[in-house]
Design a protein around this motif. Structure first.
Motif, PDB file in Angstrom:
ATOM      1  N   ASN A   1       0.905  -1.071   0.058  1.00 55.12           N
ATOM      2  CA  ASN A   1       0.074  -0.054   0.212  1.00 55.12           C
ATOM      3  C   ASN A   1       0.764   1.461  -0.057  1.00 55.12           C
ATOM      4  OD1 ASN A   1      -2.230  -1.185  -0.248  1.00 55.12           O
ATOM      5  ND2 ASN A   1      -2.556  -1.407   2.024  1.00 55.12           N
ATOM      6  N   ARG A   2       1.970   1.157   0.570  1.00 53.29           N
ATOM      7  CA  ARG A   2       2.758   2.275   0.702  1.00 53.29           C
ATOM      8  C   ARG A   2       3.340   2.672  -0.832  1.00 53.29           C
ATOM      9  NH1 ARG A   2       8.539   2.867   1.048  1.00 53.29           N
ATOM     10  NH2 ARG A   2       8.847   0.689   1.765  1.00 53.29           N
ATOM     11  N   GLN A   3       3.821   1.605  -1.405  1.00 55.56           N
ATOM     12  CA  GLN A   3       4.257   1.789  -2.834  1.00 55.56           C
ATOM     13  C   GLN A   3       3.216   2.110  -3.742  1.00 55.56           C
ATOM     14  OE1 GLN A   3       7.243  -1.388  -4.501  1.00 55.56           O
ATOM     15  NE2 GLN A   3       5.993  -2.516  -3.045  1.00 55.56           N
ATOM     16  N   MET A   4       1.751   1.441  -3.696  1.00 53.07           N
ATOM     17  CA  MET A   4       0.936   1.908  -4.314  1.00 53.07           C
ATOM     18  C   MET A   4       0.501   3.360  -4.095  1.00 53.07           C
ATOM     19  SD  MET A   4      -3.077   0.205  -4.638  1.00 53.07           S
ATOM     20  CE  MET A   4      -3.500   0.323  -2.983  1.00 53.07           C
ATOM     21  N   ARG A   5       0.502   3.854  -2.931  1.00 53.47           N
ATOM     22  CA  ARG A   5      -0.099   5.221  -2.812  1.00 53.47           C
ATOM     23  C   ARG A   5       0.909   6.255  -3.473  1.00 53.47           C
ATOM     24  NH1 ARG A   5       0.074   4.821   2.512  1.00 53.47           N
ATOM     25  NH2 ARG A   5       2.342   5.313   2.848  1.00 53.47           N
ATOM     26  N   ALA A   6       2.254   5.777  -3.326  1.00 54.81           N
ATOM     27  CA  ALA A   6       3.363   6.628  -4.107  1.00 54.81           C
ATOM     28  C   ALA A   6       2.910   6.619  -5.503  1.00 54.81           C
ATOM     29  CB  ALA A   6       4.800   6.022  -3.882  1.00 54.81           C
ATOM     30  N   ALA A   7       2.686   5.443  -6.223  1.00 50.46           N
ATOM     31  CA  ALA A   7       2.151   5.662  -7.806  1.00 50.46           C
ATOM     32  C   ALA A   7       1.317   6.301  -7.981  1.00 50.46           C
ATOM     33  CB  ALA A   7       2.230   4.151  -8.166  1.00 50.46           C
ATOM     34  N   LEU A   8       0.102   6.117  -7.134  1.00 55.13           N
ATOM     35  CA  LEU A   8      -1.075   6.935  -7.353  1.00 55.13           C
ATOM     36  C   LEU A   8      -0.981   8.504  -7.397  1.00 55.13           C
ATOM     37  CD1 LEU A   8      -3.831   4.577  -5.841  1.00 55.13           C
ATOM     38  CD2 LEU A   8      -3.095   4.483  -7.967  1.00 55.13           C
ATOM     39  N   GLU A   9      -0.077   8.975  -6.373  1.00 58.07           N
ATOM     40  CA  GLU A   9       0.186  10.257  -6.444  1.00 58.07           C
ATOM     41  C   GLU A   9       0.602  10.985  -7.687  1.00 58.07           C
ATOM     42  OE1 GLU A   9       2.832  10.288  -2.884  1.00 58.07           O
ATOM     43  OE2 GLU A   9       1.414  10.387  -1.386  1.00 58.07           O
ATOM     44  N   THR A  10       1.150  10.051  -8.414  1.00 59.17           N
ATOM     45  CA  THR A  10       1.753  10.812  -9.806  1.00 59.17           C
ATOM     46  C   THR A  10       0.412  10.943 -10.809  1.00 59.17           C
ATOM     47  OG1 THR A  10       1.990   8.602 -10.740  1.00 59.17           O
ATOM     48  CG2 THR A  10       3.908   9.319  -9.434  1.00 59.17           C
ATOM     49  N   LEU A  11      -0.530  10.592 -10.349  1.00 66.17           N
ATOM     50  CA  LEU A  11      -1.996  10.595 -11.311  1.00 66.17           C
ATOM     51  C   LEU A  11      -2.694  11.758 -10.637  1.00 66.17           C
ATOM     52  CD1 LEU A  11      -3.021   6.982 -11.626  1.00 66.17           C
ATOM     53  CD2 LEU A  11      -1.780   8.245 -13.244  1.00 66.17           C
ATOM     54  N   ASP A  12      -3.362  12.376 -11.602  1.00 63.22           N
ATOM     55  CA  ASP A  12      -4.349  13.492 -11.176  1.00 63.22           C
ATOM     56  C   ASP A  12      -5.668  12.828 -10.903  1.00 63.22           C
ATOM     57  OD1 ASP A  12      -5.654  13.203 -13.663  1.00 63.22           O
ATOM     58  OD2 ASP A  12      -4.691  14.933 -14.565  1.00 63.22           O
ATOM     59  N   ASP A  13      -6.473  13.737 -10.299  1.00 64.23           N
ATOM     60  CA  ASP A  13      -7.896  13.213  -9.830  1.00 64.23           C
ATOM     61  C   ASP A  13      -8.761  12.649 -11.100  1.00 64.23           C
ATOM     62  OD1 ASP A  13      -9.845  13.106  -7.416  1.00 64.23           O
ATOM     63  OD2 ASP A  13     -11.062  14.135  -8.885  1.00 64.23           O
ATOM     64  N   ALA A  14      -8.600  13.127 -12.283  1.00 64.70           N
ATOM     65  CA  ALA A  14      -9.339  12.583 -13.164  1.00 64.70           C
ATOM     66  C   ALA A  14      -8.798  11.290 -13.964  1.00 64.70           C
ATOM     67  CB  ALA A  14      -9.325  13.911 -14.438  1.00 64.70           C
ATOM     68  N   ALA A  15      -7.684  11.176 -13.524  1.00 64.00           N
ATOM     69  CA  ALA A  15      -6.838   9.696 -14.184  1.00 64.00           C
ATOM     70  C   ALA A  15      -7.477   8.672 -13.018  1.00 64.00           C
ATOM     71  CB  ALA A  15      -5.345   9.871 -14.144  1.00 64.00           C
ATOM     72  N   LEU A  16      -7.487   9.080 -11.774  1.00 65.70           N
ATOM     73  CA  LEU A  16      -7.758   8.146 -10.808  1.00 65.70           C
ATOM     74  C   LEU A  16      -9.218   7.726 -10.923  1.00 65.70           C
ATOM     75  CD1 LEU A  16      -5.904   9.822  -7.511  1.00 65.70           C
ATOM     76  CD2 LEU A  16      -5.510   7.751  -8.670  1.00 65.70           C
ATOM     77  N   ARG A  17     -10.228   8.735 -11.151  1.00 61.76           N
ATOM     78  CA  ARG A  17     -11.507   8.478 -11.240  1.00 61.76           C
ATOM     79  C   ARG A  17     -12.086   8.077 -12.622  1.00 61.76           C
ATOM     80  NH1 ARG A  17     -14.021  10.531  -6.503  1.00 61.76           N
ATOM     81  NH2 ARG A  17     -12.318  11.664  -5.394  1.00 61.76           N
ATOM     82  N   ALA A  18     -11.226   8.079 -13.762  1.00 58.02           N
ATOM     83  CA  ALA A  18     -11.499   7.552 -15.067  1.00 58.02           C
ATOM     84  C   ALA A  18     -12.092   6.109 -15.033  1.00 58.02           C
ATOM     85  CB  ALA A  18     -10.593   7.792 -15.712  1.00 58.02           C
ATOM     86  N   ASP A  19     -13.319   5.767 -15.473  1.00 60.70           N
ATOM     87  CA  ASP A  19     -13.590   4.408 -15.954  1.00 60.70           C
ATOM     88  C   ASP A  19     -12.804   3.528 -16.750  1.00 60.70           C
ATOM     89  OD1 ASP A  19     -15.059   2.110 -16.118  1.00 60.70           O
ATOM     90  OD2 ASP A  19     -16.945   2.824 -16.289  1.00 60.70           O
ATOM     91  N   ARG A  20     -12.047   2.626 -16.278  1.00 64.35           N
ATOM     92  CA  ARG A  20     -11.107   1.893 -16.770  1.00 64.35           C
ATOM     93  C   ARG A  20     -11.548   0.661 -17.195  1.00 64.35           C
ATOM     94  NH1 ARG A  20      -6.913   5.038 -17.286  1.00 64.35           N
ATOM     95  NH2 ARG A  20      -6.923   6.693 -15.926  1.00 64.35           N
ATOM     96  N   GLY A  21     -12.776   0.197 -16.920  1.00 65.17           N
ATOM     97  CA  GLY A  21     -13.430  -1.161 -17.361  1.00 65.17           C
ATOM     98  C   GLY A  21     -13.245  -2.126 -16.217  1.00 65.17           C
ATOM     99  N   ALA A  22     -12.698  -1.823 -15.186  1.00 64.01           N
ATOM    100  CA  ALA A  22     -12.568  -3.000 -14.158  1.00 64.01           C
ATOM    101  C   ALA A  22     -13.563  -3.230 -13.353  1.00 64.01           C
ATOM    102  CB  ALA A  22     -11.299  -2.343 -13.213  1.00 64.01           C
ATOM    103  N   HIS A  23     -13.852  -4.229 -12.753  1.00 57.78           N
ATOM    104  CA  HIS A  23     -14.892  -4.798 -11.849  1.00 57.78           C
ATOM    105  C   HIS A  23     -15.636  -3.335 -11.143  1.00 57.78           C
ATOM    106  CE1 HIS A  23     -17.785  -7.170  -9.961  1.00 57.78           C
ATOM    107  NE2 HIS A  23     -17.564  -6.555  -8.705  1.00 57.78           N
ATOM    108  N   PHE A  24     -14.900  -2.512 -10.537  1.00 50.71           N
ATOM    109  CA  PHE A  24     -15.372  -1.381  -9.624  1.00 50.71           C
ATOM    110  C   PHE A  24     -14.979  -0.055 -10.277  1.00 50.71           C
ATOM    111  CE2 PHE A  24     -14.932  -4.186  -6.217  1.00 50.71           C
ATOM    112  CZ  PHE A  24     -16.024  -4.486  -5.657  1.00 50.71           C
ATOM    113  N   GLY A  25     -14.795  -0.246 -11.836  1.00 51.98           N
ATOM    114  CA  GLY A  25     -14.639   1.016 -12.815  1.00 51.98           C
ATOM    115  C   GLY A  25     -13.286   1.723 -12.591  1.00 51.98           C
ATOM    116  N   SER A  26     -13.069   2.589 -11.511  1.00 52.98           N
ATOM    117  CA  SER A  26     -11.915   3.328 -11.577  1.00 52.98           C
ATOM    118  C   SER A  26     -10.826   2.782 -10.677  1.00 52.98           C
ATOM    119  CB  SER A  26     -12.219   4.771 -11.386  1.00 52.98           C
ATOM    120  OG  SER A  26     -12.534   4.845  -9.887  1.00 52.98           O
TER     121      SER A  26
END
Length: 172
Positions: free
Chosen positions: A19-44
């Motif tokens: 989760n520490r590594q994931m958090r660091a990777a997610l911090e490089t994305l903006d809010d729109a990228a984090l919330r974009a529907d990517r076709g996964a089970h829960f969407g984004s």
């Protein structure tokens, strides 16, 4: 089924490290990228990591008497409103899970767990050891989805191999 305190502690450390590594990777994305529907089970990405946080809180409410999260699986994707709120809650939960795992005794992993499952709509009973293993497997499953979506969005991935987890922290 035998599950040892050492195995649970290893997986709690792995969870926090991931989760520490994931958090660091997610911090490089903006809010729109984090919330974009990517076709996964829960969407984004953000919905998936919110669900993962919700699932950990739900299982820990059963294992350790912690407060259960609000809502069921359909509402599990909206537990935190912002990435900053998610990151803070994720950090707190991982720290608590590490403390829980460190304090376990062999007897704490014995017996069965009974709970009312929102997923099946009925009471369930499984060995506590199997339920604890399921929680860690559930984490790995959804972090894998988040990893795939994150790298597809152009953010860096992170090391996910348990064999490459550092022997010493930092876990958080």
């Amino acid at each position: 089924m035998i599950l040892t305190h050492e195995q649970v502690l290893t997986m709690a450390r792995y969870n926090a490290w991931q989760n520490r590594q994931m958090r660091a990777a997610l911090e490089t994305l903006d809010d729109a990228a984090l919330r974009a529907d990517r076709g996964a089970h829960f969407g984004s990405i953000f919905a998936t990591v919110n669900h993962l946080l919700w699932g950990d809180r739900m299982w820990m409410s059963r294992f350790a008497g912690w407060p259960a999260p609000e809502g069921g699986i359909p509402g599990s994707t909206t537990g935190t409103p912002t990435f900053a709120a998610w990151a803070a809650e994720r950090y707190r939960l991982d720290a608590r899970m590490l403390l829980w795992a460190k304090g376990l005794r062999a007897v704490d992993l014995q017996g069965d767990l009974r709970w009312m499952s929102g997923a099946t709509g009925r009471e369930q009973s499984r060995s506590l050891a199997q339920c604890v293993m399921h929680m860690f497997n559930h984490q790995t499953h959804h972090r894998g989805q988040a990893h795939a979506m994150t790298t597809a969005a152009g953010a860096p991935g992170w090391t996910t191999d348990l064999a490459f987890m550092p022997e010493e922290g930092p876990w958080l």
